[in-house]
Scaffold this motif. Structure first.
Motif, PDB file in Angstrom:
ATOM      1  N   LEU A 136      20.137  20.555  48.575  1.00  0.00           N
ATOM      2  CA  LEU A 136      20.629  21.684  47.785  1.00  0.00           C
ATOM      3  C   LEU A 136      21.605  22.619  48.498  1.00  0.00           C
ATOM      4  O   LEU A 136      22.209  23.462  47.852  1.00  0.00           O
ATOM      5  N   THR A 137      21.780  22.496  49.797  1.00  0.00           N
ATOM      6  CA  THR A 137      22.584  23.512  50.487  1.00  0.00           C
ATOM      7  C   THR A 137      23.768  22.945  51.267  1.00  0.00           C
ATOM      8  O   THR A 137      24.349  23.640  52.102  1.00  0.00           O
ATOM      9  N   SER A 138      24.113  21.703  51.012  1.00  0.00           N
ATOM     10  CA  SER A 138      25.274  21.131  51.698  1.00  0.00           C
ATOM     11  C   SER A 138      25.992  20.185  50.732  1.00  0.00           C
ATOM     12  O   SER A 138      25.878  20.326  49.527  1.00  0.00           O
ATOM     13  N   GLY A 139      26.741  19.250  51.269  1.00  0.00           N
ATOM     14  CA  GLY A 139      27.449  18.312  50.409  1.00  0.00           C
ATOM     15  C   GLY A 139      28.711  18.876  49.800  1.00  0.00           C
ATOM     16  O   GLY A 139      29.296  19.847  50.286  1.00  0.00           O
ATOM     17  N   LEU A 140      29.132  18.290  48.693  1.00  0.00           N
ATOM     18  CA  LEU A 140      30.416  18.605  48.071  1.00  0.00           C
ATOM     19  C   LEU A 140      30.497  20.050  47.577  1.00  0.00           C
ATOM     20  O   LEU A 140      31.573  20.642  47.533  1.00  0.00           O
ATOM     21  N   TYR A 141      29.355  20.636  47.204  1.00  0.00           N
ATOM     22  CA  TYR A 141      29.372  21.983  46.640  1.00  0.00           C
ATOM     23  C   TYR A 141      29.611  23.068  47.694  1.00  0.00           C
ATOM     24  O   TYR A 141      29.959  24.187  47.362  1.00  0.00           O
ATOM     25  N   PHE A 142      29.389  22.726  48.963  1.00  0.00           N
ATOM     26  CA  PHE A 142      29.511  23.728  50.015  1.00  0.00           C
ATOM     27  C   PHE A 142      30.556  23.397  51.075  1.00  0.00           C
ATOM     28  O   PHE A 142      30.905  24.245  51.886  1.00  0.00           O
ATOM     29  N   ARG A 149      46.479  23.444  47.043  1.00  0.00           N
ATOM     30  CA  ARG A 149      47.642  23.680  47.902  1.00  0.00           C
ATOM     31  C   ARG A 149      48.812  22.834  47.422  1.00  0.00           C
ATOM     32  O   ARG A 149      48.660  21.963  46.562  1.00  0.00           O
ATOM     33  N   GLU A 150      49.950  23.101  47.995  1.00  0.00           N
ATOM     34  CA  GLU A 150      51.164  22.378  47.649  1.00  0.00           C
ATOM     35  C   GLU A 150      51.493  21.359  48.730  1.00  0.00           C
ATOM     36  O   GLU A 150      51.423  21.658  49.929  1.00  0.00           O
ATOM     37  N   GLU A 151      51.805  20.131  48.313  1.00  0.00           N
ATOM     38  CA  GLU A 151      52.281  19.104  49.235  1.00  0.00           C
ATOM     39  C   GLU A 151      53.472  18.408  48.602  1.00  0.00           C
ATOM     40  O   GLU A 151      53.356  17.818  47.524  1.00  0.00           O
ATOM     41  N   ASN A 152      54.615  18.512  49.275  1.00  0.00           N
ATOM     42  CA  ASN A 152      55.852  17.887  48.773  1.00  0.00           C
ATOM     43  C   ASN A 152      56.164  18.315  47.344  1.00  0.00           C
ATOM     44  O   ASN A 152      56.548  17.505  46.497  1.00  0.00           O
ATOM     45  N   GLY A 153      55.941  19.605  47.087  1.00  0.00           N
ATOM     46  CA  GLY A 153      56.283  20.152  45.782  1.00  0.00           C
ATOM     47  C   GLY A 153      55.283  19.871  44.682  1.00  0.00           C
ATOM     48  O   GLY A 153      55.537  20.194  43.521  1.00  0.00           O
ATOM     49  N   GLU A 154      54.154  19.272  45.030  1.00  0.00           N
ATOM     50  CA  GLU A 154      53.145  18.950  44.015  1.00  0.00           C
ATOM     51  C   GLU A 154      51.814  19.614  44.370  1.00  0.00           C
ATOM     52  O   GLU A 154      51.436  19.712  45.543  1.00  0.00           O
ATOM     53  N   GLN A 155      51.099  20.065  43.329  1.00  0.00           N
ATOM     54  CA  GLN A 155      49.801  20.676  43.565  1.00  0.00           C
ATOM     55  C   GLN A 155      48.777  19.619  43.980  1.00  0.00           C
ATOM     56  O   GLN A 155      48.702  18.539  43.401  1.00  0.00           O
ATOM     57  N   VAL A 156      48.027  19.943  45.007  1.00  0.00           N
ATOM     58  CA  VAL A 156      46.959  19.073  45.514  1.00  0.00           C
ATOM     59  C   VAL A 156      45.673  19.888  45.538  1.00  0.00           C
ATOM     60  O   VAL A 156      45.680  21.077  45.885  1.00  0.00           O
ATOM     61  N   VAL A 157      44.574  19.251  45.176  1.00  0.00           N
ATOM     62  CA  VAL A 157      43.282  19.933  45.208  1.00  0.00           C
ATOM     63  C   VAL A 157      42.341  19.195  46.156  1.00  0.00           C
ATOM     64  O   VAL A 157      42.336  17.956  46.202  1.00  0.00           O
ATOM     65  N   VAL A 158      41.581  19.934  46.949  1.00  0.00           N
ATOM     66  CA  VAL A 158      40.688  19.357  47.952  1.00  0.00           C
ATOM     67  C   VAL A 158      39.279  19.936  47.809  1.00  0.00           C
ATOM     68  O   VAL A 158      39.107  21.153  47.763  1.00  0.00           O
ATOM     69  N   ASP A 159      38.283  19.064  47.723  1.00  0.00           N
ATOM     70  CA  ASP A 159      36.876  19.429  47.875  1.00  0.00           C
ATOM     71  C   ASP A 159      36.321  18.542  48.977  1.00  0.00           C
ATOM     72  O   ASP A 159      36.608  17.350  49.022  1.00  0.00           O
ATOM     73  N   THR A 160      35.527  19.095  49.851  1.00  0.00           N
ATOM     74  CA  THR A 160      35.053  18.377  51.032  1.00  0.00           C
ATOM     75  C   THR A 160      33.575  18.061  50.931  1.00  0.00           C
ATOM     76  O   THR A 160      32.756  18.960  50.716  1.00  0.00           O
TER      77      THR A 160
END
Length: 364
Positions: A136-142, A149-160
């Motif tokens: 419950l306290t780690s993984g993709l949600y945290f 962010r922008e990369e080469n003029g295109e929007q990029v989204v990152v979840d870790t």
């Protein structure tokens, strides 16, 4: 016994079902000679509206000073356009992290009296009794970074998707401990054919499993687990999985019982208070109408009595009362068959309390 309970009514139907649960706790206190002291605090949408934060520091303080926490629900369309760090759900994630509530226990029990409420065939659902254990306290949600962010003029989204080995190990050990007092089988759910995090998860599960030779361990890919929950749910005893997979699978499993309104949950850590809440959401479409099913929140109170306070007998009284009212044919709208008379939130709560009182008379 005297215990301090922090009450977080939250949003939508949260205040209604929480009031039902408090009424049940008061009945337990009267019947068994306990004293429950309540402190109320804000979380989620109501906290954003009144405190400009989904998790005010005062709420964290009160929670940390309590013996157990009762939560209603958070969220709703009203706050959907807010930025991520100001969403109501951020308050829920935040309190879990603040209290290190790493283990989410979600029991799924099919009541014989509610078999017809499930959309699955009776022979598939009858006898289902499983526990989903969600990290419950780690993984993709945290995990960080979590950004646009922008990369080469295109929007990029990152979840870790981020896990420490120790975080995986402690939740898997919890699963084996639970299985030891149940039917001695652990199903570890992952996506090891694709994700590196899942491959480590599986390695740790194997290592931990060697410490529990009396417990059967099996591995199952999450897509197969989703299918098997519908095809043959009785094969499962304890399912343990990472945060996002557990979020999805536990909601799917709720439909084995016929309604999200029937599933309680407990979020616990190594030390400190546990947090108890129904699995269902805030249901703003029926808020304030007296239509909410209080049984999942009442069953969450039973889990609080058992896991945080060590009051197994009292927990059994609450659970038995819930079973009794269902056997007697009482229903809220979400679990009623066509043509059945339905009760309001308050009326259903009164039936549970009456069943508890009748139990006490028989016992005495």
């Amino acid at each position: 016994m005297k215990k301090k309970i922090t009450v977080l009514p939250g949003d939508g139907i949260g205040p209604e079902v929480v009031q039902s649960a408090v009424n049940v706790l008061d009945t337990v206190a009267d019947q068994f000679g306990h004293e429950f002291e309540y402190s109320y605090a804000k979380i989620g949408g109501v906290a954003i509206d009144e405190e400009n934060s989904p998790l005010p520091s005062e709420t964290v303080r009160v929670c940390k000073e309590s013996d157990g926490i009762l939560l209603g629900a958070v969220g709703g369309p009203k706050w959907d356009t807010l930025p991520g760090d100001m969403r109501p759900e951020k308050g829920l994630l935040g309190i879990r992290k603040e209290l290190n509530l790493f283990a989410n226990l979600r029991p799924v029990t099919a009541f014989d009296s509610l078999i017809e409420a499930s959309t699955l065939r009776k022979e598939v659902v009858k006898g289902v009794d499983l526990m989903i254990l969600r990290e419950l306290t780690s993984g993709l949600y945290f995990g960080e970074p979590k950004e646009r962010r922008e990369e080469n003029g295109e929007q990029v989204v990152v979840d870790t998707l981020y896990y420490k080995r120790s975080e995986i190990e402690r939740i898997i050990k919890q699963a084996f401990e639970l299985a030891r007092v149940r039917r001695k089988k652990v199903t570890s759910v992952d996506k090891a054919n694709v994700l590196e995090s899942s491959r480590v998860w599986r390695e740790v599960a194997e290592e931990v499993g060697k410490q529990y030779p009396d417990i059967e361990l099996e591995h199952m890919l999450v897509d197969n687990a989703a299918m098997q929950l519908i095809r043959d749910p009785k094969q499962f005893d304890v399912l343990v999985t990472e945060n996002m997979f557990g979020d999805i699978l536990s909601d799917e499993a709720s439909m084995l019982t016929g309604s999200l309104g029937m599933l309680p949950s407990a979020s616990i850590g190594s030390t400190g208070p546990g947090l108890y809440e129904p699995v269902h959401g805030s249901a703003p479409d029926i808020a304030g109408q007296g239509k909410a099913n209080p049984l999942a929140t009442i069953a969450s109170v039973a889990m609080m009595l058992k896991y945080s306070f060590g009051l197994s007998k009292e927990a059994e009284v609450v659970d038995k009362a819930v079973s009794t009212v269902l056997e007697q044919g009482y229903r809220t709208g979400d679990i009623a068959a066509e043509g059945e008379t339905t009760l309001s939130t308050t009326e259903m709560t009164e039936k549970v309390i009456a069943a508890m009182t009748n139990q006490a008379k028989v016992t005495n």
